[in-house]
Design an enzyme around this catalytic site. Structure first.
Site, PDB file in Angstrom:
ATOM      1  N   TYR A  43       0.839  -1.196   0.000  1.00 46.75           N
ATOM      2  CA  TYR A  43       0.000   0.000   0.000  1.00 46.75           C
ATOM      3  C   TYR A  43       0.871   1.242   0.000  1.00 46.75           C
ATOM      4  O   TYR A  43       2.018   1.228   0.439  1.00 46.75           O
ATOM      5  CB  TYR A  43      -1.000  -0.018   1.153  1.00 46.75           C
ATOM      6  CG  TYR A  43      -0.601   0.619   2.470  1.00 46.75           C
ATOM      7  CD1 TYR A  43       0.694   0.635   2.943  1.00 46.75           C
ATOM      8  CD2 TYR A  43      -1.575   1.213   3.273  1.00 46.75           C
ATOM      9  CE1 TYR A  43       1.022   1.224   4.156  1.00 46.75           C
ATOM     10  CE2 TYR A  43      -1.261   1.794   4.491  1.00 46.75           C
ATOM     11  CZ  TYR A  43       0.037   1.801   4.922  1.00 46.75           C
ATOM     12  OH  TYR A  43       0.352   2.381   6.124  1.00 46.75           O
ATOM     13  N   TYR A  95       9.918  -1.448   3.365  1.00 44.52           N
ATOM     14  CA  TYR A  95       9.426  -0.151   3.850  1.00 44.52           C
ATOM     15  C   TYR A  95      10.097   0.971   3.079  1.00 44.52           C
ATOM     16  O   TYR A  95      11.330   1.051   3.025  1.00 44.52           O
ATOM     17  CB  TYR A  95       9.698   0.019   5.343  1.00 44.52           C
ATOM     18  CG  TYR A  95       8.997   1.220   5.954  1.00 44.52           C
ATOM     19  CD1 TYR A  95       7.750   1.093   6.525  1.00 44.52           C
ATOM     20  CD2 TYR A  95       9.569   2.491   5.910  1.00 44.52           C
ATOM     21  CE1 TYR A  95       7.077   2.189   7.063  1.00 44.52           C
ATOM     22  CE2 TYR A  95       8.915   3.597   6.434  1.00 44.52           C
ATOM     23  CZ  TYR A  95       7.666   3.433   7.007  1.00 44.52           C
ATOM     24  OH  TYR A  95       7.001   4.520   7.522  1.00 44.52           O
ATOM     25  N   PHE A 143       3.732   9.769   4.279  1.00 43.76           N
ATOM     26  CA  PHE A 143       4.208   9.121   3.053  1.00 43.76           C
ATOM     27  C   PHE A 143       4.911   7.850   3.468  1.00 43.76           C
ATOM     28  O   PHE A 143       5.961   7.893   4.115  1.00 43.76           O
ATOM     29  CB  PHE A 143       5.183  10.009   2.276  1.00 43.76           C
ATOM     30  CG  PHE A 143       5.790   9.314   1.067  1.00 43.76           C
ATOM     31  CD1 PHE A 143       5.326   9.586  -0.202  1.00 43.76           C
ATOM     32  CD2 PHE A 143       6.803   8.375   1.205  1.00 43.76           C
ATOM     33  CE1 PHE A 143       5.873   8.944  -1.317  1.00 43.76           C
ATOM     34  CE2 PHE A 143       7.349   7.727   0.109  1.00 43.76           C
ATOM     35  CZ  PHE A 143       6.879   8.011  -1.161  1.00 43.76           C
ATOM     36  N   GLU A 144       4.323   6.727   3.105  1.00 44.58           N
ATOM     37  CA  GLU A 144       5.023   5.462   3.253  1.00 44.58           C
ATOM     38  C   GLU A 144       4.478   4.499   2.213  1.00 44.58           C
ATOM     39  O   GLU A 144       3.282   4.509   1.893  1.00 44.58           O
ATOM     40  CB  GLU A 144       4.894   4.876   4.668  1.00 44.58           C
ATOM     41  CG  GLU A 144       3.495   4.549   5.119  1.00 44.58           C
ATOM     42  CD  GLU A 144       3.439   3.928   6.514  1.00 44.58           C
ATOM     43  OE1 GLU A 144       4.439   4.006   7.250  1.00 44.58           O
ATOM     44  OE2 GLU A 144       2.390   3.357   6.864  1.00 44.58           O
ATOM     45  N   ILE A 145       5.366   3.720   1.633  1.00 44.69           N
ATOM     46  CA  ILE A 145       4.995   2.654   0.715  1.00 44.69           C
ATOM     47  C   ILE A 145       5.512   1.368   1.346  1.00 44.69           C
ATOM     48  O   ILE A 145       6.708   1.246   1.611  1.00 44.69           O
ATOM     49  CB  ILE A 145       5.576   2.867  -0.689  1.00 44.69           C
ATOM     50  CG1 ILE A 145       5.217   4.261  -1.216  1.00 44.69           C
ATOM     51  CG2 ILE A 145       5.071   1.791  -1.641  1.00 44.69           C
ATOM     52  CD1 ILE A 145       5.818   4.586  -2.579  1.00 44.69           C
TER      53      ILE A 145
END
Length: 343
Positions: A133, A161, A217-219
């Protein structure tokens, strides 16, 4: 408008762009969606998932769907994930809210949000079929075209991460988080990665320095949050009560977990993505000469800030412990054409 794309389409990665929002966030969320569509998603058509503690209005749903051809799903939170747990001492918690001097210190909703983002978002049924996500929030901006697929990039390089901004925390909000974490680590030493980034988190005296990734903001490879190690860590923190007795944020929780539980090679700095969250700008150093970026790198201080520089140094040292331990300003270099990482 074109028909929505099924969530299980022919895209190489099962992923979505996800946000916890309220109906009052519609305008700010539309700004963010417009940005991410223009810079990235109009080419890739990843679905959006939005969740709320109250039912979404039809105005909100239509206002979002008008901006994208991608599939959009809307969900509600369940009671377990949006509550003050029964083990929290109500009198103690009330006193904390009354006397707190830090931002949002008096708010139930903010603490519930931090707890939800830390331990429950990845469990929502709408995310059950996802591998990755990308978290967005209202009012964020993206300044550079993203011509590659960050989800596929992460899979190909074994990254769990991904982050873009690192800063220090209000220490009053996490006064006991590090000691609680160290107690967990002492009870579960086998869970700490051999090449962890523990040293990124501490000062010369071994105390928590406040460094954390801004999780707006993180993927993330969701197998990380779904792992037994992360779940045990979150449960340990949850039972300690710090989400309410202090104001532990999901950003330091995610960051500490990534730094301790993941191998250093599995944490990636997306330095090529120009990003703005209200009050902080991250702009690639070469933005002035890149036709795909519109931001002023001279106005972006986070790249040379303490937490970012220390991340590069400590990551390099964790991966290459026999090398001379000195400032490393290159870190991971992304080669867009080849879609590879160069150490």
């Amino acid at each position: 408008m074109a028909e929505e794309t099924p969530i299980n389409s022919t895209r190489p990665v099962r992923a979505a762009i996800v946000a916890l929002v309220r109906n009052s966030d519609l305008f700010g969320l539309r700004l963010a969606i417009r940005q991410i569509e223009d810079r990235f998603n109009r080419k890739f058509q990843y679905p959006y998932i939005f969740v709320n503690d109250e039912p979404f209005t039809e105005e909100f749903k239509q206002g979002v769907r008008d901006l994208t051809r991608a599939r959009v799903d809307f969900g509600l939170l369940d009671e377990e994930s949006w509550t003050v747990p029964k083990w929290i001492d109500k009198a103690r918690y009330a006193e904390v809210k009354r006397t707190a001097k830090y931002p949002h210190g008096e708010k139930d909703s903010y603490r519930k949000m931090c707890r939800f983002q830390s331990g429950f978002l990845h469990k929502h049924p709408l995310l059950a079929d996802l591998e990755y996500y990308w978290r967005i929030e209202p009012d964020v901006e993206y300044f550079c075209d993203i011509d590659y697929d960050p989800f596929l990039f992460m899979r190909q390089n074994g990254i769990k991460y991904g982050w873009n901004i690192a800063m220090t925390e209000f220490m009053d909000t996490v006064a006991t988080l590090w000691n609680t974490t160290m107690a967990f680590a002492q009870e579960n030493p086998q869970m700490i990665a051999k090449r962890s980034m523990r040293n990124w988190l501490v000062d010369a005296n071994g105390a928590y320095n406040g460094c954390h990734f801004w999780s707006n903001f993180e993927i993330v490879d969701l197998s990380f949050y779904r792992s037994a190690e992360y779940q045990m860590y979150f449960d340990y923190l949850d039972r300690a009560g710090g989400f309410f007795y202090e104001r532990w944020g999901d950003a330091p929780v995610h960051s500490i977990a990534a730094a301790l539980l993941l191998d250093a090679s599995q944490v990636h700095y997306f330095s090529d993505i120009g990003y703005f969250h209200p009050s902080v700008l991250s702009c690639p150093a070469d933005a002035r000469t890149r036709s795909s970026c519109v931001c002023d790198s001279d106005s972006s201080f986070v790249q040379n800030g303490l937490c970012t520089v220390r991340f590069k140094e400590e990551r390099h040292h964790a991966l290459f412990p026999d090398a001379k331990h000195e400032a490393v300003h290159s870190g991971l270099v992304f080669t867009a054409q080849a879609h590879v990482i160069v150490e």
